[in-house]
Enzyme design. Sequence first.
Site, PDB file in Angstrom:
ATOM      1  N   PRO A  21       0.840  -1.200   0.000  1.00  0.00           N
ATOM      2  CA  PRO A  21       0.000   0.000   0.000  1.00  0.00           C
ATOM      3  C   PRO A  21       0.877   1.252   0.000  1.00  0.00           C
ATOM      4  O   PRO A  21       2.092   1.160   0.163  1.00  0.00           O
ATOM      5  CB  PRO A  21      -0.725  -0.117   1.344  1.00  0.00           C
ATOM      6  CG  PRO A  21       0.298  -0.753   2.243  1.00  0.00           C
ATOM      7  CD  PRO A  21       1.103  -1.698   1.361  1.00  0.00           C
ATOM      8  N   THR A  33      -4.579   4.912   4.183  1.00  0.00           N
ATOM      9  CA  THR A  33      -3.853   3.871   3.470  1.00  0.00           C
ATOM     10  C   THR A  33      -4.824   2.981   2.717  1.00  0.00           C
ATOM     11  O   THR A  33      -6.033   3.200   2.738  1.00  0.00           O
ATOM     12  CB  THR A  33      -2.951   3.095   4.454  1.00  0.00           C
ATOM     13  OG1 THR A  33      -2.070   2.255   3.715  1.00  0.00           O
ATOM     14  CG2 THR A  33      -3.756   2.238   5.419  1.00  0.00           C
ATOM     15  N   ASN A  34      -4.293   2.010   2.017  1.00  0.00           N
ATOM     16  CA  ASN A  34      -5.090   1.060   1.240  1.00  0.00           C
ATOM     17  C   ASN A  34      -4.860  -0.325   1.806  1.00  0.00           C
ATOM     18  O   ASN A  34      -3.825  -0.589   2.404  1.00  0.00           O
ATOM     19  CB  ASN A  34      -4.591   1.044  -0.207  1.00  0.00           C
ATOM     20  CG  ASN A  34      -5.313   2.027  -1.083  1.00  0.00           C
ATOM     21  OD1 ASN A  34      -5.946   2.952  -0.619  1.00  0.00           O
ATOM     22  ND2 ASN A  34      -5.220   1.809  -2.374  1.00  0.00           N
ATOM     23  N   ARG A  35      -5.754  -1.217   1.503  1.00  0.00           N
ATOM     24  CA  ARG A  35      -5.559  -2.607   1.884  1.00  0.00           C
ATOM     25  C   ARG A  35      -4.634  -3.267   0.866  1.00  0.00           C
ATOM     26  O   ARG A  35      -4.948  -3.295  -0.325  1.00  0.00           O
ATOM     27  CB  ARG A  35      -6.883  -3.328   1.742  1.00  0.00           C
ATOM     28  CG  ARG A  35      -7.707  -3.421   2.991  1.00  0.00           C
ATOM     29  CD  ARG A  35      -8.760  -4.423   2.641  1.00  0.00           C
ATOM     30  NE  ARG A  35      -9.918  -4.438   3.489  1.00  0.00           N
ATOM     31  CZ  ARG A  35      -9.993  -5.077   4.638  1.00  0.00           C
ATOM     32  NH1 ARG A  35      -8.932  -5.708   5.121  1.00  0.00           N
ATOM     33  NH2 ARG A  35     -11.106  -5.096   5.303  1.00  0.00           N
ATOM     34  N   VAL A 103      -1.915   1.917  -4.619  1.00  0.00           N
ATOM     35  CA  VAL A 103      -1.574   3.317  -4.346  1.00  0.00           C
ATOM     36  C   VAL A 103      -2.830   4.039  -3.842  1.00  0.00           C
ATOM     37  O   VAL A 103      -3.895   3.912  -4.447  1.00  0.00           O
ATOM     38  CB  VAL A 103      -1.068   3.995  -5.643  1.00  0.00           C
ATOM     39  CG1 VAL A 103      -0.695   5.452  -5.371  1.00  0.00           C
ATOM     40  CG2 VAL A 103       0.121   3.229  -6.229  1.00  0.00           C
TER      41      VAL A 103
END
Length: 228
Positions: A21, A33-35, A103
């Site tokens: 991420p 954030t992202n998983r 991203v």
Amino acid sequence: AELDPAARPLTGRKVVITAGPTFEAIDPVRGLTNRSSGKQGYAIAEVLADLGADVTLVSGPVFLDAPNGVRRINVEAAAEMKAAVEAEMAAHKIDVAIMSAAVADWRVDNVATGKIKKAPGGAPALHLIENPDILAAVSKSGPVRPKLVIGFAAETADLEANALAKLSRKGCDWIVGNDVSQDVFGSDANAVTLFTRNGNESWERQSKRDIARHLAQHIVDHFKADPQ
Ligand code: CTP
Ligand code: CA
């Protein structure tokens, strides 16, 4: 043709892979954030290095060790990830770019320099701005463009339409599409379809390591057919 690691078919090829991420700060202690576990990108890095490629992994924060023989550059924010990828492209002629990172699409415009404190007035307002698209930038990088630019598309619906739209919008060569409506995040298995300009090919649910091998096979075949 079967992959023959002993033949080191990617010797002399330079590869840059983004994985994991990104983390976009809100203040010194919080962020967006992202998983992403990073497992798929790390597996690809490991398999390509085993085939003789010179691999640089530009990685967001993950709980994984760098695979053997892979150079890792640790980054947090999308802007840092983009700068690291561009620095690699400026320093070496890159043959293959694989953008597997999740991203963050947005970052906070008004990042606070000190910790935001809870206040009786209510919750703070975050103003978001769009992050640069690293895959699109790499795909459109003119003279330094890698010969093969591969993106990922994680979709919860309309995988084919979305993946094909990303292929043309971003200008990359291949898209590895995965259906994330199933159990994918943090899992060791994944079901994907490879979209190219010459059609698509679906691979049954298999380990991320086997998907990496499949992708590697396609990369080896690509350079065999067109040894540019
Ligand atoms: N990507 C990137 N930089 C970004 C956003 C995405 O490099 N700022 C890359 C990802 O690493 C992936 C591909 O683009 O290889 C597709 O990412 P995805 O999130 O599916 O596409 P988006 O264009 O961001 O569209 P959306 O999230 O709206 O589906
Ligand atoms: Ca996105």
